[in-house]
Enzyme design. Structure first.
Site, PDB file in Angstrom:
ATOM      1  N   ARG B  12      11.576   4.465  -7.421  1.00 37.13           N
ATOM      2  CA  ARG B  12      10.875   3.724  -6.718  1.00 37.13           C
ATOM      3  C   ARG B  12      11.010   2.328  -7.175  1.00 37.13           C
ATOM      4  O   ARG B  12      11.410   1.370  -6.748  1.00 37.13           O
ATOM      5  CB  ARG B  12       9.587   4.061  -6.179  1.00 37.13           C
ATOM      6  CG  ARG B  12       8.643   4.126  -7.048  1.00 37.13           C
ATOM      7  CD  ARG B  12       7.005   4.575  -6.455  1.00 37.13           C
ATOM      8  NE  ARG B  12       6.106   5.060  -7.583  1.00 37.13           N
ATOM      9  CZ  ARG B  12       5.083   4.789  -7.174  1.00 37.13           C
ATOM     10  NH1 ARG B  12       4.349   4.365  -6.224  1.00 37.13           N
ATOM     11  NH2 ARG B  12       4.247   5.541  -8.406  1.00 37.13           N
ATOM     12  N   SER B  39       3.020   0.867  -3.359  1.00 36.82           N
ATOM     13  CA  SER B  39       3.558   1.987  -3.652  1.00 36.82           C
ATOM     14  C   SER B  39       5.168   2.056  -3.736  1.00 36.82           C
ATOM     15  O   SER B  39       5.995   2.812  -4.153  1.00 36.82           O
ATOM     16  CB  SER B  39       3.237   2.917  -2.608  1.00 36.82           C
ATOM     17  OG  SER B  39       1.795   3.192  -2.624  1.00 36.82           O
ATOM     18  N   GLU B  60       4.466   1.911  11.782  1.00 40.05           N
ATOM     19  CA  GLU B  60       5.907   2.148  11.588  1.00 40.05           C
ATOM     20  C   GLU B  60       6.954   1.998  12.565  1.00 40.05           C
ATOM     21  O   GLU B  60       7.922   1.587  12.483  1.00 40.05           O
ATOM     22  CB  GLU B  60       5.925   3.546  10.714  1.00 40.05           C
ATOM     23  CG  GLU B  60       5.016   3.557   9.643  1.00 40.05           C
ATOM     24  CD  GLU B  60       3.789   3.851   9.749  1.00 40.05           C
ATOM     25  OE1 GLU B  60       3.388   4.284  11.023  1.00 40.05           O
ATOM     26  OE2 GLU B  60       3.111   4.028   8.852  1.00 40.05           O
ATOM     27  N   PHE B  85       6.936   8.644   6.874  1.00 38.70           N
ATOM     28  CA  PHE B  85       6.777   7.795   7.713  1.00 38.70           C
ATOM     29  C   PHE B  85       7.867   6.880   7.940  1.00 38.70           C
ATOM     30  O   PHE B  85       8.078   6.132   9.138  1.00 38.70           O
ATOM     31  CB  PHE B  85       5.582   6.813   7.511  1.00 38.70           C
ATOM     32  CG  PHE B  85       4.387   7.421   7.178  1.00 38.70           C
ATOM     33  CD1 PHE B  85       3.974   8.792   7.544  1.00 38.70           C
ATOM     34  CD2 PHE B  85       3.513   7.029   5.840  1.00 38.70           C
ATOM     35  CE1 PHE B  85       2.955   9.543   7.162  1.00 38.70           C
ATOM     36  CE2 PHE B  85       2.343   8.118   5.522  1.00 38.70           C
ATOM     37  CZ  PHE B  85       2.212   9.170   5.970  1.00 38.70           C
ATOM     38  N   HIS B 111       8.563   8.362  -2.137  1.00 46.03           N
ATOM     39  CA  HIS B 111       7.767   9.315  -2.073  1.00 46.03           C
ATOM     40  C   HIS B 111       8.412  10.688  -1.380  1.00 46.03           C
ATOM     41  O   HIS B 111       7.606  11.296  -0.514  1.00 46.03           O
ATOM     42  CB  HIS B 111       6.187   9.253  -1.479  1.00 46.03           C
ATOM     43  CG  HIS B 111       5.382   8.327  -2.631  1.00 46.03           C
ATOM     44  ND1 HIS B 111       6.020   7.109  -3.004  1.00 46.03           N
ATOM     45  CD2 HIS B 111       4.039   8.187  -2.974  1.00 46.03           C
ATOM     46  CE1 HIS B 111       5.142   6.210  -3.622  1.00 46.03           C
ATOM     47  NE2 HIS B 111       4.053   7.043  -3.725  1.00 46.03           N
ATOM     48  N   ASP B 119      -1.041  14.512  -2.763  1.00 45.55           N
ATOM     49  CA  ASP B 119      -1.322  14.297  -1.252  1.00 45.55           C
ATOM     50  C   ASP B 119      -0.938  15.421  -0.444  1.00 45.55           C
ATOM     51  O   ASP B 119      -1.552  15.431   0.660  1.00 45.55           O
ATOM     52  CB  ASP B 119      -0.424  13.035  -0.971  1.00 45.55           C
ATOM     53  CG  ASP B 119      -1.214  11.603  -1.338  1.00 45.55           C
ATOM     54  OD1 ASP B 119      -2.379  11.709  -1.648  1.00 45.55           O
ATOM     55  OD2 ASP B 119      -0.550  10.727  -1.073  1.00 45.55           O
ATOM     56  N   ARG B 169       8.594   9.224  -6.284  1.00 48.15           N
ATOM     57  CA  ARG B 169       7.345   8.619  -7.019  1.00 48.15           C
ATOM     58  C   ARG B 169       7.310   8.910  -8.592  1.00 48.15           C
ATOM     59  O   ARG B 169       6.750   8.285  -9.187  1.00 48.15           O
ATOM     60  CB  ARG B 169       6.238   9.156  -6.419  1.00 48.15           C
ATOM     61  CG  ARG B 169       4.687   8.833  -6.938  1.00 48.15           C
ATOM     62  CD  ARG B 169       3.625   9.524  -6.439  1.00 48.15           C
ATOM     63  NE  ARG B 169       2.425   8.936  -6.848  1.00 48.15           N
ATOM     64  CZ  ARG B 169       1.450   9.850  -7.168  1.00 48.15           C
ATOM     65  NH1 ARG B 169       1.387  10.938  -6.856  1.00 48.15           N
ATOM     66  NH2 ARG B 169       0.406   9.089  -7.517  1.00 48.15           N
TER      67      ARG B 169
END
Lengths: 278, 317
Positions: B12, B39, B60, B85, B111, B119, B169
């Site tokens: 990322r 993020s 989104e 998302f 991610h 998560d 990530r």
């Protein structure tokens, strides 16, 4: 161009003939918006019908979010010179540029975004309006939505964004006919109080009679005079679904059904040919 | 044989650096984010170009629509949020307003996969490659390390059409040289071999390289291909390699259904059927855990690639 009433009558003829020819499509909302589309393309929108470009630099942009009323849009686009009127005969037929719901897939002039799956147009219009601002392009972006369409959640994401960020080169229009496929909007899932909702989301809200050219001129003149308030504008436009064909009015039944031969004849008898049939 | 690396970094951050560079070089590039600027490592672009950065909030669907609209008038929008998302939450918006409408939107997704970690399954999308590669007009790019993600970010800005860019990530080894040329649709042949072809994407490419070393120690010669573009797929690279080796292992941090493995199998079955083993998640959701615990539990480790290679070799004629 001929006078507005004559154009609108021909557009209505086109609509019923187009949906009759393929026994499918959405005449009710199309007829209800015929006067509005006529006014927009004959008087309001600054567009270049002869040289359509996807970018639409320094032109007004119009987005139809409730894509199922494509017949009225196709009719007025062709009658305004975007493509040959004869092409209306291909509506919903195989390999046609006039898809059941608007598409850019086949490069039909006048259309910049596919629509049909509801609730997406206002977001797209915000994006286009934002790019116009970045490009220092003073023209406006318009987006028509159905009232039943307001049941889609994405509309309210867009409403919140445009209000919060002050997207002021955007004018939304709600086709408020209180009809959707399963019945009256107020019965299916009520959307009232409409004006308060949009005001609460930060919009400058207007009411308009979608069958009165005088009122349309008046409302848009007021909007133009309020341009400096930096708010997005929303017009709640009262219309009658099926307007112009007596048996299609006063009911939701003609939202998505086509007339048979006999019904077509009855409808056309109420809509004299003014500009020549396709 | 030791594998050469240039340190470790998250992919990322490669995206973030690529976006920062695009901010300096391409005035048409704009960026949109749905409340995950840090993020997605979009901070530098946001700071340097506040007039070209759009904070959309946690909305989104609206973000995808706005991005689609922004292309009308010549902007090149990069949207940023988590992979779940970026895809499953907004599939119809992407389908109608981006892919079907042929809008020049770059959907940048961080991610992705299990290595999101703690998560848990709500955020660990394992279906995104499949969803995106099914869409007509969509290009799907899954770079393998920091340097490649940076180069891929630059490349998709120059590519005309909708793109899905998938990255992740965790900090992973960098093995792509800084000056390596990245070409969308052209696979990287990383190691030549003769016994088995290993085709991997994303984080699994490094593991494929590790597996190749372990296989070599066992006397098995593995060819390793970094299939960074899932669509358009480099069919020539697949066919010419498998013509030589006669069997293939695919490795991806994705569901077995619909991903890289399926894409490779489709190519082979149509023109040159060969035994294939799939290192991928087998029809199950993920869960909370550290990235390494998850990779172990769901069989996405280097060892799993080695075992798959040994299995597929036994099926060769």
């Amino acid at each position: 161009m001929a006078d507005l009433q004559a154009i609108a009558t021909q557009v209505r003829r086109d609509i019923v003939r187009m949906v009759h020819a393929v026994s499918s499509g959405h005449p009710g909302g199309s007829l209800g918006c015929a006067d509005f589309f006529t006014f927009m393309y004959a008087e309001r929108l600054r567009v270049n019908a002869n040289q359509f470009t996807m970018e639409g630099m320094n032109e007004d942009l119009f987005f139809l979010s409730n894509g199922h009323i494509s017949p009225v849009w196709y009719s007025i686009l062709s009658r305004s010179g975007f493509f040959p009127v004869s092409e209306l005969a291909t509506f919903r037929k195989i390999s046609s540029r006039l898809q059941g719901h608007p598409s850019v897939d086949k490069n039909l002039p006048g259309i910049r975004m596919a629509s049909g799956s509801l609730g997406q147009g206002l977001s797209v219009a915000i994006g286009a309006a934002t790019t116009k601002t970045m490009n220092a392009d003073q023209s406006m972006v318009y987006c028509l939505m159905g009232d039943g369409e307001l049941q889609e959640g994405q509309v309210w994401e867009a409403a919140m964004y445009a209000g919060s960020k002050g997207i002021s080169n955007l004018i939304g229009i709600i086709d408020y006919n209180n009809r959707q496929i399963d019945g009256d909007v107020s019965d299916v899932m009520g959307i009232m109080p409409l004006e308060d909702k949009w005001k609460a989301f930060g919009w400058d809200v207007y009411h308009m009679d979608g069958h009165s050219y005088d009122n349309m001129r008046e409302v848009f003149a007021t909007i133009d005079s309020n341009k400096s308030n930096r708010m997005p504008k929303m017009i709640i436009m009262k219309t009658e679904m099926g307007k112009g064909v007596d048996f299609m009015m006063g009911t939701h039944k003609w939202h998505g059904s086509a007339p048979n031969d006999e019904q077509l004849a009855t409808a056309l008898a109420q809509l004299p040919e003014t500009l020549g049939d396709y | 044989m030791a594998l050469k690396t240039f340190g470790n970094k998250d992919t990322r951050s490669g995206f973030g650096e690529g976006l920062r560079l695009l901010g300096e070089t391409n005035p048409d590039v704009v960026a949109l984010c749905a409340d995950l600027t840090g993020s997605l490592k979009m901070d530098a672009f946001q700071k340097n170009h506040p007039d070209r950065f759009f904070q959309i909030g946690i909305a989104e669907a609206n973000m995808i629509g706005i991005a689609a609209g922004m292309t009308i008038g010549g902007k090149i929008p990069f949207t940023g949020t988590f992979a779940n998302f970026s895809t499953s939450r907004v599939y119809d918006q992407i389908r109608q307003s981006v892919a079907y409408s042929r809008k020049n939107v770059k959907i940048c997704a961080s991610h992705a996969g299990l290595t999101l970690g703690e998560d848990g399954a709500t955020h660990q999308v394992l279906e995104d490659i499949g969803m995106m590669r099914m869409l007509p007009n969509m290009t799907v790019v899954v770079p393998a390390d920091y340097n490649q993600t940076l180069q891929a970010t630059l490349a998709i800005a120059a590519w005309d059409g909708p793109v899905y860019l998938r990255f992740g990530r965790p900090s992973v080894p960098i093995f792509t040289p800084e000056d390596a040329v990245f070409k969308i649709g052209k696979a990287d042949l990383l190691v030549q071999g003769t016994d088995v072809t290993i085709i991997a994407c994303g984080h699994m490419v490094w593991k494929a390289l590790e597996a190749q070393v372990q296989l070599a120690e066992k006397g098995i010669s593995a060819e390793v291909i970094n299939m960074h573009t899932i669509k358009p797929l480099d069919t020539e690279a697949i066919l010419s390699s498998v013509a030589k080796t006669g069997c293939v292992v695919t490795a991806e941090e994705h569901m077995m259904n619909g991903g890289l493995g399926d894409a490779v199998a489709q190519v082979l079955s149509k023109s040159s059927p060969a035994p294939q083993e799939f290192v991928a998640v087998n029809d199950t959701f993920g869960e909370s855990g550290t990235p390494n615990e998850l990779l172990k539990k769901y069989h996405l480790e280097t060892t799993d690639i080695v075992l798959a290679a040994e299995r597929v070799l036994t099926r060769k004629n």
